[in-house]
Design a protein around this motif. Structure first.
Motif, PDB file in Angstrom:
ATOM      1  N   TYR A 125       0.871  -1.179   0.000  1.00 18.36           N
ATOM      2  CA  TYR A 125       0.000   0.000   0.000  1.00 18.36           C
ATOM      3  C   TYR A 125       0.910   1.232   0.000  1.00 18.36           C
ATOM      4  N   GLU A 133       1.453   1.200 -12.805  1.00 19.20           N
ATOM      5  CA  GLU A 133       0.292   1.462 -11.949  1.00 19.20           C
ATOM      6  C   GLU A 133       0.723   1.522 -10.494  1.00 19.20           C
ATOM      7  N   TYR A 136      -0.619   0.735  -4.490  1.00 20.84           N
ATOM      8  CA  TYR A 136      -1.798   0.720  -3.610  1.00 20.84           C
ATOM      9  C   TYR A 136      -3.085   0.431  -4.372  1.00 20.84           C
ATOM     10  N   LYS A 137      -3.139   0.826  -5.646  1.00 19.63           N
ATOM     11  CA  LYS A 137      -4.324   0.521  -6.448  1.00 19.63           C
ATOM     12  C   LYS A 137      -4.430  -0.978  -6.699  1.00 19.63           C
ATOM     13  N   ARG A 138      -3.316  -1.603  -7.019  1.00 19.91           N
ATOM     14  CA  ARG A 138      -3.308  -3.051  -7.219  1.00 19.91           C
ATOM     15  C   ARG A 138      -3.667  -3.783  -5.927  1.00 19.91           C
ATOM     16  N   ARG A 140      -5.470  -2.640  -3.418  1.00 20.48           N
ATOM     17  CA  ARG A 140      -6.902  -2.469  -3.121  1.00 20.48           C
ATOM     18  C   ARG A 140      -7.772  -3.358  -3.980  1.00 20.48           C
ATOM     19  N   ASP A 141      -7.284  -3.671  -5.186  1.00 21.51           N
ATOM     20  CA  ASP A 141      -8.034  -4.550  -6.086  1.00 21.51           C
ATOM     21  C   ASP A 141      -7.813  -6.021  -5.787  1.00 21.51           C
ATOM     22  N   GLY A 142      -7.008  -6.295  -4.764  1.00 19.61           N
ATOM     23  CA  GLY A 142      -6.779  -7.679  -4.361  1.00 19.61           C
ATOM     24  C   GLY A 142      -5.803  -8.435  -5.239  1.00 19.61           C
ATOM     25  N   GLU A 143      -5.015  -7.731  -6.037  1.00 19.64           N
ATOM     26  CA  GLU A 143      -4.063  -8.398  -6.923  1.00 19.64           C
ATOM     27  C   GLU A 143      -2.869  -8.944  -6.142  1.00 19.64           C
TER      28      GLU A 143
END
Length: 301
Positions: A125, A133, A136-138, A140-143
């Motif tokens: 995060y 990318e 933190y975006k990845r 949050r998307d659970g990647e």
């Protein structure tokens, strides 16, 4: 033609003591509004829940931001022992726990491995980029993904308080790109008890100190008044870590036009980066070569 940006042409630094719960971008926007400035930026992001010094550059001072970003900075932070979280701070979900609580001497003994040139894996995060990318975006998307380790210079890491068995307060002085949350995570793992950051405060960054910063309440109170202008610090403070040379009368016009100009220098080596002053004010930053400054940034003060 692009639309002309509204606001005042003011240059300098405003040091803010950022409160918890506010993003660094929100602080910059507040300062820009309060000073009615055309241009503003900050030197080093603080997490929203972190507090302390956030140096905001106005106008021509934004050209000196990289020198503050690269400068040493110091943090005081409290680590919660016995718990790991998915964000490595108190905002995240607890992912592992331990009943182990190392004593002070054990903690002090473990700190040495985090001093000097270390390799640090930033938190998932965080704002580091993974294939273009933000991590933190990845996250949050659970990647599922890996963050690569990167070098960090840690000047000093000290234990300064032990409020109770579950908490330890540390002070760290480090270079550019350090994540305090990663230090807390890795220290917890080294101690076999897990850990995450509970509280974080940046106490200084380059020449700027948190105790000299204005609070958001003070900025609101003084907004759009000459009294707030009086707190502006010179652009030149952003160049404190660079050696200074003096521009000659003949060199001044050339430097202002972006061309190499004659300077008077002492204890400067060929190729050194430095800044040139005329009547005490910064004219340009560049490389010293054979009696001239070859500018990379020119200031229009």
């Amino acid at each position: 033609m692009g639309r002309k940006r509204k606001g005042r042409d003011i240059s300098g630094w405003l040091v803010v003591d950022k409160p918890a719960g506010m993003t660094s971008t929100a602080v910059v926007n507040k300062v820009r509004w309060a000073l009615q400035a055309k241009k503003a930026g900050h030197a080093g992001t603080l997490d929203p829940e972190a507090t302390g010094v956030l140096a905001v550059a106005l106008g021509e001072a934004t050209k000196t931001v990289p020198y503050i970003t690269d400068a040493l900075k110091a943090y005081e932070f409290t680590v919660r022992l016995g718990e790991a979280t998915n964000t490595d701070d108190a905002e995240g979900e607890v992912t592992a726990t331990s009943d182990a609580r190392p004593d002070d001497e054990t903690i002090k003994g473990a700190l040495g491995q985090f001093v000097g040139e270390i390799m640090q894996v930033p938190p998932k995060y965080s704002a580091v980029k993974i294939d273009g990318e933000r991590a933190y975006k990845r996250a949050r998307d659970g990647e599922e993904f890996e963050v690569q380790a990167r070098p960090l210079w840690v000047e000093e890491l000290l234990l300064i308080d032990r409020p109770d068995a579950d908490h330890v307060t540390l002070e760290m002085t480090c270079g550019k790109g350090g994540y305090v949350r990663a230090i807390a995570r890795d220290l917890g793992e080294a101690l076999g008890c897990y850990g995450h950051v509970r509280e974080l405060r940046r106490i200084w960054s380059g020449p700027f100190r948190a105790e000299d910063g204005l609070t958001i309440e003070q900025i609101d109170e003084l907004a759009q008044s000459p009294e707030l202008d009086a707190y502006l610090r010179p652009l030149e403070e952003g160049l404190a870590d660079l050696p200074r040379v003096t521009v000659t009368d003949q060199g001044l016009a050339k430097l202002k036009n972006g061309n190499p100009g004659m300077v008077v220098a002492h204890d400067i080596e060929y190729g050194d980066e430095c800044w040139a002053a005329y009547d005490g004010r910064a004219v340009a930053v560049g490389r010293f070569k054979a009696g001239e400054l070859h500018p990379s940034r020119v200031f229009n003060q």
